[in-house]
Design a protein around this motif. Structure first.
Motif, short mmCIF file in Angstrom:
data_model
loop_
_atom_site.label_atom_id
_atom_site.label_comp_id
_atom_site.label_asym_id
_atom_site.label_seq_id
_atom_site.Cartn_x
_atom_site.Cartn_y
_atom_site.Cartn_z
N HIS A 76 0.81 -1.21 0.00
CA HIS A 76 0.00 0.00 0.00
C HIS A 76 0.85 1.27 0.00
CE1 HIS A 76 -3.44 -2.54 0.57
NE2 HIS A 76 -2.89 -3.06 1.66
N GLY A 77 2.16 1.10 -0.10
CA GLY A 77 3.06 2.24 -0.06
C GLY A 77 3.09 3.01 -1.37
N LYS A 78 3.91 4.03 -1.37
CA LYS A 78 4.07 4.89 -2.55
C LYS A 78 4.86 4.15 -3.62
CE LYS A 78 6.06 9.25 -4.03
NZ LYS A 78 6.84 10.41 -3.65
N GLU A 79 4.35 4.19 -4.83
CA GLU A 79 5.07 3.61 -5.97
C GLU A 79 5.88 4.70 -6.65
OE1 GLU A 79 3.11 0.99 -8.75
OE2 GLU A 79 1.50 0.70 -7.31
N MET A 80 7.10 4.32 -7.08
CA MET A 80 7.97 5.26 -7.77
C MET A 80 8.64 4.55 -8.94
SD MET A 80 9.99 7.07 -4.60
CE MET A 80 9.75 5.93 -3.24
N ARG A 81 8.94 5.31 -9.96
CA ARG A 81 9.80 4.81 -11.02
C ARG A 81 11.22 4.80 -10.47
NH1 ARG A 81 10.17 8.44 -14.64
NH2 ARG A 81 11.01 7.10 -16.27
#
Length: 156
Positions: A76-81
């Motif tokens: 559920h955390g932040k997704e990043m490239r």
């Protein structure tokens, strides 16, 4: 900044273990990096998922120090490239004393661990085995280090 990866349970697949150790060694050329393993709970058949998260949470919390920046690897955390993750990591290197990435057990984290965490990061919307997540996160930390240095490992 010291960076640590805290894991619940050891990596059992020898191929994953070899790759994780390879990336950990590569990362250590860029910053102090270590992997710390918390032993798996015994006799979990008699524990509910909540009881298991609670017991693992108590073990995890023992490894936190005041001033740590705690980052949970969580769906559920932040997704990043990868490039965004590299910029994020570079910011942490300038502000954190010790950056602690945590991969929990099979049922996730206890409420106390979530409450203590500074951030949550997701590697993907897909589900990966815990063994695979360990490899992916070490590779991404290495990739971020090469991006920060402008080295040719990452291609956009």
């Amino acid at each position: 900044m010291k960076t640590e990866l805290l894991l619940v349970g050891r990596t059992t697949d020898k191929h994953f273990l070899a790759a994780i150790e390879d990336y950990a060694e590569r990362i250590s050329h860029y910053m102090p990096f270590s992997i710390n393993v918390i032993a798996e709970l015994k006799n979990t058949k008699n524990l509910s998922a909540e009881q298991q998260k609670q017991a693992e949470g108590e073990l995890i919390m023992k490894h936190f120090h005041p001033g740590d920046t705690v980052v949970l690897l969580d769906e559920h955390g932040k997704e990043m490239r990868s490039v965004e993750f590299a910029h994020w990591l570079e910011q942490k290197r300038n502000t954190a004393r010790r950056l602690l990435f945590v991969i929990g057990g099979p049922y996730g984290f206890s409420p106390a661990v979530y409450a203590r965490a500074n951030e949550q990061v997701s590697l993907s919307k897909m589900t990966f085995s815990h063994q695979m997540v360990r490899l992916i996160v070490t590779e991404q930390i290495y990739r971020a280090c090469t991006i920060i240095r402008g080295e040719p490992y990452h291609h956009e």
